[in-house]
Scaffold this motif. Structure first.
Motif, short mmCIF file in Angstrom:
data_model
loop_
_atom_site.label_atom_id
_atom_site.label_comp_id
_atom_site.label_asym_id
_atom_site.label_seq_id
_atom_site.Cartn_x
_atom_site.Cartn_y
_atom_site.Cartn_z
N PRO A 1 10.78 3.46 0.78
CA PRO A 1 9.95 2.30 1.05
C PRO A 1 9.59 1.51 -0.20
O PRO A 1 9.11 2.07 -1.18
CB PRO A 1 8.68 2.90 1.67
CG PRO A 1 8.65 4.33 1.24
CD PRO A 1 10.09 4.74 1.11
N ARG B 1 3.12 4.01 13.03
CA ARG B 1 3.79 4.96 13.91
C ARG B 1 4.22 4.30 15.20
O ARG B 1 5.28 4.60 15.75
CB ARG B 1 2.89 6.18 14.17
CG ARG B 1 3.55 7.30 14.95
CD ARG B 1 2.81 8.60 14.82
NE ARG B 1 2.93 9.13 13.48
CZ ARG B 1 3.87 10.00 13.10
NH1 ARG B 1 4.74 10.46 13.96
NH2 ARG B 1 3.91 10.43 11.86
N MET C 1 0.87 -1.17 0.00
CA MET C 1 0.00 0.00 0.00
C MET C 1 0.91 1.22 0.00
O MET C 1 1.55 1.52 1.01
CB MET C 1 -0.85 0.02 1.27
CG MET C 1 -1.63 -1.26 1.53
SD MET C 1 -2.76 -1.02 2.91
CE MET C 1 -3.54 -2.64 3.00
N GLY C 2 0.94 1.90 -1.13
CA GLY C 2 1.82 3.06 -1.24
C GLY C 2 1.65 4.02 -0.08
O GLY C 2 2.62 4.51 0.50
N GLY C 3 0.40 4.29 0.28
CA GLY C 3 0.13 5.25 1.35
C GLY C 3 0.74 4.83 2.67
O GLY C 3 1.28 5.66 3.41
N LEU C 4 0.70 3.54 2.96
CA LEU C 4 1.32 3.08 4.21
C LEU C 4 2.83 3.23 4.15
O LEU C 4 3.46 3.62 5.13
CB LEU C 4 0.94 1.62 4.49
CG LEU C 4 -0.40 1.38 5.14
CD1 LEU C 4 -0.54 -0.09 5.54
CD2 LEU C 4 -0.61 2.26 6.38
N ASP D 1 -0.08 -0.33 14.16
CA ASP D 1 0.01 0.95 13.48
C ASP D 1 1.46 1.24 13.17
O ASP D 1 2.35 0.97 13.99
CB ASP D 1 -0.57 2.04 14.39
CG ASP D 1 -0.71 3.37 13.69
OD1 ASP D 1 -1.72 3.56 13.01
OD2 ASP D 1 0.22 4.19 13.80
N VAL E 1 4.57 5.45 2.48
CA VAL E 1 4.89 6.88 2.63
C VAL E 1 4.79 7.30 4.10
O VAL E 1 5.69 7.92 4.66
CB VAL E 1 3.91 7.74 1.79
CG1 VAL E 1 4.01 9.21 2.16
CG2 VAL E 1 4.17 7.53 0.30
N THR E 2 3.71 6.90 4.76
CA THR E 2 3.49 7.38 6.13
C THR E 2 4.39 6.67 7.14
O THR E 2 4.77 7.25 8.15
CB THR E 2 2.02 7.22 6.54
OG1 THR E 2 1.61 5.87 6.31
CG2 THR E 2 1.13 8.15 5.72
N ALA F 1 7.45 5.80 6.35
CA ALA F 1 8.70 6.53 6.16
C ALA F 1 8.68 7.82 6.98
O ALA F 1 9.65 8.13 7.70
CB ALA F 1 8.92 6.83 4.68
N ASP F 2 7.57 8.56 6.92
CA ASP F 2 7.43 9.77 7.75
C ASP F 2 7.64 9.44 9.22
O ASP F 2 8.39 10.11 9.94
CB ASP F 2 6.01 10.36 7.62
CG ASP F 2 5.77 11.06 6.28
OD1 ASP F 2 6.75 11.49 5.65
OD2 ASP F 2 4.59 11.17 5.89
N ILE G 1 11.28 8.67 10.25
CA ILE G 1 12.10 9.89 10.37
C ILE G 1 11.74 10.63 11.66
O ILE G 1 12.61 11.04 12.43
CB ILE G 1 11.86 10.81 9.14
CG1 ILE G 1 12.27 10.10 7.84
CG2 ILE G 1 12.60 12.14 9.32
CD1 ILE G 1 13.74 9.79 7.70
#
Lengths: 470, 470
Positions: free
Chosen positions: B367, B451, B324-327, B449, B329-330, B332-333, B336
């Motif tokens: 990712p 995060r 899931m691209g969105g997962l 999750d 990306v987030t 990776a956020d 960091i």
């Protein structure tokens, strides 16, 4: 501007009213064609076709160059061969054939084309060129595009699917997601908690219709009361922010922003081709527009559950009840850190509590600590909750409990019935399995951690303040 | 200073070695007396007696002025009447009788008295005076006190209970908690995840033995590999911090601090009489001592699961795999923002991935995005995980997955077996029920999750850096 109900659009600009009308046709199509569904194993088109069939959409067509029939649906070799009326196409064809498919859709007079196929603007060079070509073809006709690189539209009231096995029931939550899989994931996850959706749209690369268009639509949509968004970047930031501010006055918009770091933003560029934009600018935009910001999937859903199940509090004064001193202390900390106040109980309430709370190992100061003995005495909880919700100094309650007996929850619900104050139950890690079950009714929300409850209630208060101009 | 094993105490000061020896006797008593257990409904003493019986502690005595027998255990009217050897008393008697009970315990030569009764130092005036009296009585004898206002000691290897229905199995986690109910809650919650404890001590008001004493004990205890703490304030901050720094070099100390706000600190004062101390001072102390700070029950347990199940990573470079691209990306956020780096994959790894990852709708940059098609192709995950764990540029993996088939997890475990890199699975809200089941084995941790996974891995990296002096 009024956003609730079709009858109250007069405040919207003409542009936004036009978008609403245009999208209404796409979200309520007379017929749907799925292009590229086949009988091959693992074919995504067929999986989506299953989704439409299972939701009960009837005027379904399939286009495929070689198949005769997929899942019992007669298959055409081109869109042009279909004689029935079609307003929506969902395209899974290989990338190099998409221009031709869109051309046929424009000739057929199809209003909206969802391009699920990937490999366009999110890839440099040829992908980007192809995307531009597809857009030009659509613009020459009267066809709007959703995607590419997306899963399109889920709308249970008009039986549109963006995956297989989605709930048939409608609800008040609209969603705009630049990640297709997150759109589906949230729908499924929240359905398990009794939360239902009005419309979910995955907008992918946004080569034509973009997040601002869908925000204008959901803002005006009478079916939608709460809006969820997962965004990595917006194409038209000025219009998006203007809309967000206006819509927020009527409907909460809960936003999870992907690409908040440089590395995440770079990943977003390869994901949907979005320019994630500077974090500081986003942060300011979110604050000014009244949107509710979440920083993880879990936080997004925690916020949604608060807005879905709870009334908006009049103010930020929280009362806390626990049988565990440590939980009371730490929930008080979390409340303060999440922008709430810990209420000062009225003298009347303190007198009431003194009558039945045992004097030792307890505290009738807020956070109210009912002590270990309350494990064996749920009535103590019920009486305390009654006293606290009736205190005018208290705007909301956070309750930790040792008992999750359904009959106990039923009794709590009786006490708080008709009270327009948010009630959050804080489950504890030891008792977390209760969380898996849907709530018995609205009026309370359950969180597995005190900090998560305080965070969600803090968002309700912040939103209430934004709406009342504080 | 060496803290692992009885044989390696020579670095400890004499004072700390004496405390260890003193507490060893209290944690391994020849006999235990429960004072104040009765046959009345809801009697807490009897509930604890049940706990001792169920863990299989044999030399049990009960003291009560009126009962003849409780749960089949013969009852004495005073401690002095017991002829067998007793090293530990657990006291539930009414507050006004506690001085007399402690006096009898000192005469009997009992080494440790847990005072569960509340209403002492956490209440002003009479409570505080009584507490002082009890301390003086104990000091005149050779008896140490735990509490008052606590639940005392859980030690499965010596069959001591601090509640009913606790796990019989020992494990490597020691806990010090100023909240009795949190001590019990964490034990039960973590047992459900397959995590077991060596010693759990609830120290309440700390009128005599305090958190620093127990830290010295657990630091030297060979059974204990990880230390959890819930603290509202410490009585002897200098000694506590000195010990924390030394113990941290050998064993991670995960700390949840209650009373971080003024309101929370006020609540803590009525809870355990603790002076919570300024938040800034605490924050600095935590940073300097290498303790791992958590800000909620959930975060405490998330950290514990990382330290329990995963090896320490060599560095902070994370690889992320998702469908899931969105997962991606987030996550990776989140990496960091939690102090990790997103690894730059080696050219060799990229070439390997290129061989089997489909070219469209995916990304072989970290990712790594395996695209929607991977739903139907778990082998893609297995091969990707293998390539990533073998990359020297990668210190740890975060994996989101659409499949939680046990045979799939089994195959992932095979690939990562023997690899000394932390592997965190990120479940998704849609799939959260999997989280309820214990992990099949150590070597991976599962978080609901992205995060939360990034936070926990970030703590492993920070701890590793502290230990290596970076």
């Amino acid at each position: 501007m009024h956003w609730s109900g079709k009858a109250s659009l007069k405040g919207a600009t003409e542009v936004e009213r036009d978008i609403f009308a245009e999208l209404e046709r796409i979200f309520h199509p007379r017929g749907v064609v799925i292009v590229g569904a086949s009988n091959s194993d693992g074919n995504l088109g067929r999986f989506f076709l299953d989704g439409f069939i299972q939701l009960g959409f009837e005027k379904l067509y399939v286009v495929h160059p070689r198949e005769k029939e997929v899942r019992g649906v007669k298959t055409y070799s081109t869109v042009g061969e279909i004689s029935g009326e079609v307003d929506l196409a969902v395209v899974f064809s290989p990338q190099e054939t998409v221009s031709q498919v869109v051309r046929e859709c424009t000739l057929k007079g199809i209003k909206g084309v969802v391009v699920c196929t990937s490999g366009f603007g999110e890839k440099d060079g040829e992908g980007r060129r192809l995307e531009q070509e597809v857009v030009e073809i659509a613009r020459r006709g009267d066809t709007r595009l959703i995607g590419p690189n997306c899963v399109g539209i889920y709308c249970p009231s008009s039986r549109l699917a963006n995956f297989g096995f989605l709930p048939k029931e409608s609800g008040p939550v609209g969603m705009i997601s630049q990640s297709g899989s997150l759109a589906v994931m949230f729908t499924v996850a929240e359905a398990a908690r009794g939360i239902r959706f009005s419309k979910v749209v995955s907008c992918g690369n946004e080569c034509d219709l973009n997040a601002a268009d869908f925000l204008a639509y959901l803002g005006q949509d009478p079916e939608t009361r709460i809006i969820l968004t997962y965004l990595e970047g917006v194409k038209d930031a000025r219009r998006f922010c203007q809309l967000a501010r206006e819509v927020s006055m009527e409907k909460p918009i809960i936003i999870w922003k992907g690409g908040t770091t440089e590395v995440g933003a770079r990943a977003a560029a390869t994901h949907t081709g979005a320019l994630a934009g500077a974090t500081e600018i986003w942060r300011a935009a979110i604050a000014q527009t009244g949107m509710i910001s979440a920083n993880s999937a879990e936080e997004l859903l925690d916020c949604l559950e608060a807005f879905y199940f709870l009334p908006l509090p009049k103010g930020g004064r929280a009362a806390i009840v626990s049988a565990m001193g440590g939980l009371g202390v730490t929930i008080a900390d979390a409340c303060i850190e999440c922008g709430l106040e810990v209420a000062t109980l009225s003298a009347h309430t303190r007198r009431r509590l003194e009558e039945f709370v045992p004097p030792v190992g307890t505290s009738i100061d807020n956070p109210v600590d009912l002590g270990m003995g309350s494990i064996f005495n749920p009535q103590l909880y019920i009486d305390t909750i009654r006293a606290l919700v009736e205190d005018d100094n208290v705007d909301m309650l956070l309750i930790t409990s040792s008992s999750w007996d359904p009959s106990y929850i039923e009794r709590v619900l009786e006490v708080v019935r008709g009270v327009e104050k948010p009630i959050a139950f804080v489950s504890t890690p030891a008792l977390k399995t209760v969380m898996e079950e849907p709530l018995p009714t609205t009026g309370i929300a359950i969180y597995p951690d005190g900090r998560r409850a305080a965070m969600a209630l803090g968002k309700l208060v912040a939103y209430r303040r934004f709406r009342s101009g504080d």
